[in-house]
Scaffold this motif. Structure first.
Motif, mmCIF file in Angstrom:
data_model
loop_
_atom_site.group_PDB
_atom_site.id
_atom_site.type_symbol
_atom_site.label_atom_id
_atom_site.label_comp_id
_atom_site.label_asym_id
_atom_site.label_seq_id
_atom_site.Cartn_x
_atom_site.Cartn_y
_atom_site.Cartn_z
ATOM 1 N N VAL A 1 -0.050 60.688 18.723
ATOM 2 C CA VAL A 1 -0.041 59.424 19.443
ATOM 3 C C VAL A 1 -1.242 59.390 20.373
ATOM 4 N N ALA A 2 -2.008 58.311 20.288
ATOM 5 C CA ALA A 2 -3.161 58.100 21.163
ATOM 6 C C ALA A 2 -2.827 56.963 22.114
ATOM 7 N N THR A 3 -3.362 57.029 23.314
ATOM 8 C CA THR A 3 -3.163 55.942 24.256
ATOM 9 C C THR A 3 -4.503 55.302 24.592
ATOM 10 N N VAL A 4 -4.493 53.991 24.677
ATOM 11 C CA VAL A 4 -5.699 53.222 25.017
ATOM 12 C C VAL A 4 -5.289 52.138 26.010
ATOM 13 N N VAL B 1 1.528 50.498 16.301
ATOM 14 C CA VAL B 1 0.768 50.080 17.470
ATOM 15 C C VAL B 1 1.775 49.546 18.481
ATOM 16 N N GLY C 1 -4.479 46.283 21.541
ATOM 17 C CA GLY C 1 -3.599 46.657 20.435
ATOM 18 C C GLY C 1 -3.820 45.806 19.201
ATOM 19 N N THR D 1 3.046 51.952 30.258
ATOM 20 C CA THR D 1 2.933 53.050 29.297
ATOM 21 C C THR D 1 4.199 53.888 29.210
ATOM 22 N N ALA E 1 -1.061 50.846 23.319
ATOM 23 C CA ALA E 1 -2.091 49.964 23.871
ATOM 24 C C ALA E 1 -1.458 48.993 24.856
ATOM 25 N N PHE F 1 -6.773 47.033 17.067
ATOM 26 C CA PHE F 1 -6.418 48.161 16.217
ATOM 27 C C PHE F 1 -5.497 47.731 15.075
ATOM 28 N N ILE G 1 1.393 53.688 10.571
ATOM 29 C CA ILE G 1 0.908 53.670 11.942
ATOM 30 C C ILE G 1 1.690 52.639 12.739
ATOM 31 N N ILE H 1 -0.461 54.349 18.302
ATOM 32 C CA ILE H 1 -1.467 53.915 19.275
ATOM 33 C C ILE H 1 -0.710 53.129 20.338
#
Length: 139
Positions: free
Chosen positions: A98-101, A5, A12, A81, A75, A15, A3, A73
């Motif tokens: 891919v996730a965005t937070v 980050v 970030g 971004t 973050a 996570f 993973i 991820i």
């Protein structure tokens, strides 16, 4: 599973440090702060608050050093971004996810802060002193 980050600020770091606790997860972090990355690599990523977590992960300021990752991820603050994804896109496998937070989605900064009781035992993140930065840092 590997993973990555992208962005190891407050969100970030939560996570990255917690995922680094898992035996079957290899965590990498990409962040723009050389000082923060150096501290993470030398001492781990420490979260304090309701409890304490010390995550051992690999961090870099050079996106080209990132290996192929199964999951990402992002973050970063919302305004960062697009460049963060452009810099790190090569690191994600074709079948990866891919996730965005993000935070910082508003156009102006708010001086209002969420208020929480000081004795809440289940808090994961508590602000440090009166600063806007939390207690997650490379130590």
């Amino acid at each position: 599973m590997r993973i990555c980050v992208v962005g190891c600020g407050a969100v970030g770091s939560l996570f990255a440090a917690n995922l680094a606790q898992l035996d079957d997860v290899d965590v990498w972090a990409y962040d723009a702060s050389r000082e923060h990355v150096r501290a993470i690599n030398e001492n781990g990523l420490r979260l304090t608050g309701a409890g304490e977590v010390l995550g051992r992960l690999r961090a870099t300021t050079d996106a080209q050093e990132l290996p192929q990752c199964d999951f990402g991820i992002v973050a970063t603050k919302a305004m960062h971004t697009e460049p963060a994804i452009a810099a790190t896109a090569h690191a994600f496998t074709e079948n990866g996810c891919v996730a965005t937070v993000q935070n910082g989605l508003g156009k102006r900064r708010s001086s209002r802060r969420a208020r929480r009781p000081r004795d809440t035992r289940h808090d994961v993140f508590r602000p440090a002193r009166s600063s806007s930065r939390g207690t997650c840092s490379g130590t």
